[in-house]
Design a protein around this motif. Structure first.
Motif, short mmCIF file in Angstrom:
data_model
loop_
_atom_site.label_atom_id
_atom_site.label_comp_id
_atom_site.label_asym_id
_atom_site.label_seq_id
_atom_site.Cartn_x
_atom_site.Cartn_y
_atom_site.Cartn_z
N GLY A 220 0.75 -1.21 -0.04
CA GLY A 220 0.05 -0.10 0.17
C GLY A 220 0.78 1.36 -0.14
O GLY A 220 0.35 2.30 -0.65
N ARG A 221 2.07 1.20 0.73
CA ARG A 221 2.73 2.44 0.74
C ARG A 221 3.63 2.67 -0.72
O ARG A 221 3.59 3.73 -0.99
CB ARG A 221 3.74 2.49 2.09
CG ARG A 221 4.65 3.57 2.17
CD ARG A 221 3.67 4.55 2.60
NE ARG A 221 4.32 5.86 2.82
CZ ARG A 221 3.80 7.00 2.40
NH1 ARG A 221 2.72 7.07 1.76
NH2 ARG A 221 4.55 8.33 2.58
N HIS A 222 3.76 1.53 -1.25
CA HIS A 222 4.54 1.83 -2.57
C HIS A 222 3.43 2.21 -3.64
O HIS A 222 3.82 3.29 -4.12
CB HIS A 222 4.99 0.40 -3.21
CG HIS A 222 6.17 -0.32 -2.71
ND1 HIS A 222 7.34 0.10 -3.21
CD2 HIS A 222 6.53 -1.14 -1.78
CE1 HIS A 222 8.17 -0.42 -2.72
NE2 HIS A 222 7.76 -1.20 -1.87
N VAL A 223 2.16 1.93 -3.44
CA VAL A 223 1.23 2.56 -4.12
C VAL A 223 1.05 3.95 -3.97
O VAL A 223 0.99 4.82 -5.06
CB VAL A 223 -0.03 1.76 -4.19
CG1 VAL A 223 -1.35 2.45 -4.71
CG2 VAL A 223 -0.03 0.43 -4.61
N GLU A 224 1.07 4.40 -2.54
CA GLU A 224 0.99 5.90 -2.20
C GLU A 224 2.19 6.68 -2.72
O GLU A 224 2.00 7.80 -3.15
CB GLU A 224 0.94 6.03 -0.74
CG GLU A 224 -0.55 5.38 -0.09
CD GLU A 224 -0.37 5.38 1.18
OE1 GLU A 224 -1.49 4.86 1.86
OE2 GLU A 224 0.55 5.62 1.94
N LEU A 225 3.40 6.14 -2.73
CA LEU A 225 4.75 6.85 -2.96
C LEU A 225 4.58 7.03 -4.40
O LEU A 225 5.06 8.19 -5.12
CB LEU A 225 5.75 5.92 -2.37
CG LEU A 225 6.04 6.00 -0.97
CD1 LEU A 225 7.19 4.96 -0.74
CD2 LEU A 225 6.36 7.40 -0.51
N LEU A 226 4.22 6.14 -5.16
CA LEU A 226 4.13 6.31 -6.81
C LEU A 226 3.12 7.29 -7.24
O LEU A 226 3.42 7.93 -8.08
CB LEU A 226 3.81 4.91 -7.31
CG LEU A 226 4.86 3.77 -7.53
CD1 LEU A 226 4.09 2.01 -7.49
CD2 LEU A 226 5.79 3.87 -8.34
N ALA A 227 2.00 7.37 -6.38
CA ALA A 227 0.98 8.37 -6.90
C ALA A 227 1.62 9.60 -6.33
O ALA A 227 1.56 10.68 -7.22
CB ALA A 227 -0.30 7.94 -6.08
N GLU A 228 2.13 9.74 -5.49
CA GLU A 228 2.81 11.15 -5.00
C GLU A 228 3.89 11.52 -6.05
O GLU A 228 4.05 12.65 -6.42
CB GLU A 228 3.61 11.13 -3.55
CG GLU A 228 2.85 10.74 -2.72
CD GLU A 228 3.46 10.58 -1.28
OE1 GLU A 228 4.84 10.89 -1.17
OE2 GLU A 228 2.89 10.34 -0.06
#
Length: 251
Positions: A220-228
């Protein structure tokens, strides 16, 4: 320092067996990565691909079988693994020694223009969250709009219960496939140290440098960092246990 073809074949083939201990569905995962690259680069006569943490060239070798016209730049920080890659798979990629996330590392790649895909297998879990954040932002500048980042790796879930179940499923699958019969990571490196032709490279890789550690950034954090970082959306396209192929599309 160059390595003979025969020595490289011996140790890279042994590496491939060793890696089966940690990613029992490794070949299928490689195939899925190639599927995504093929799809995204359809209609491109010479797809341009960047491989992060290439090791001894395992993924570039498989990508060139599927996409022989691909131009692949493969980066790793380990001089021994890169020497093995250059000797075992010399035509699969242009190999570059650099530390992912270090200041100026993207300039060291010598890229001319943007790439269609950034790929990585079992490598980015070493990067702490702060380095991942800056690395993902840097990769958006390297990728063309509509290009993809493909991360094939072991990623944990945020919820402890689901993380434990996914890990258990993976371990049981590995046991059924007798994956733990293979040589482990420590045994492979210990054996390499005793290979006369590779002693200088082993000494080179022991020089002070970044320390590898599993930083366990969650899916989930990978997904958030990619969106950022500017990726429009990121989602797994394949999963077995806690082994994923995570794909992010550059906006």
């Amino acid at each position: 320092m160059s390595v003979s073809t025969s020595t490289a074949r011996l140790w890279v083939d042994r590496w491939e067996q060793q890696q089966q201990r940690y990613a029992i569905d490794r070949e299928e995962r490689f195939t899925v990565v190639a599927d995504v690259v093929e799809h995204v680069t359809s209609g491109h006569p010479s797809p341009r691909v960047l491989d992060l943490g290439c090791g001894p060239g395992s993924l570039p070798a498989r990508l060139t079988e599927r996409l022989p016209q691909a131009e692949i730049v493969a980066v790793d920080m380990d001089p021994l693994l890169l020497a093995l890659a250059r000797a075992r798979h010399p035509d699969a990629a242009r190999y570059v020694e650099a530390v992912i996330g270090d200041e100026g590392w993207t300039r060291a790649l010598g890229l001319q223009g943007t790439v269609d895909a950034v790929v990585s297998t079992t490598a980015l879990h070493y990067l702490p969250e702060s380095v991942l954040r800056t690395t993902y932002a840097e990769l958006t500048a390297l990728l063309r709009p509509g290009g993809v980042l493909i991360n094939a790796d072991h990623l944990s879930q945020e919820e402890a219960g689901f993380a434990e179940i996914a890990e258990f499923v993976g371990v049981r699958r590995a046991e059924r496939r007798h994956a733990f019969d293979h040589e482990d990571w420590e045994a492979w490196w210990s054996a390499v140290e005793n290979e006369p032709e590779l002693r200088e490279l082993c000494a080179e890789r022991r020089k002070p440098g970044p320390v590898h550690a599993d930083c366990a950034v969650t899916l989930g954090r990978h997904v958030e960092l990619l969106a950022e970082a500017g990726f429009g959306h990121a989602s797994p396209v394949w999963q077995v246990g806690n082994s994923y192929v995570l794909v992010a599309i550059r906006q």
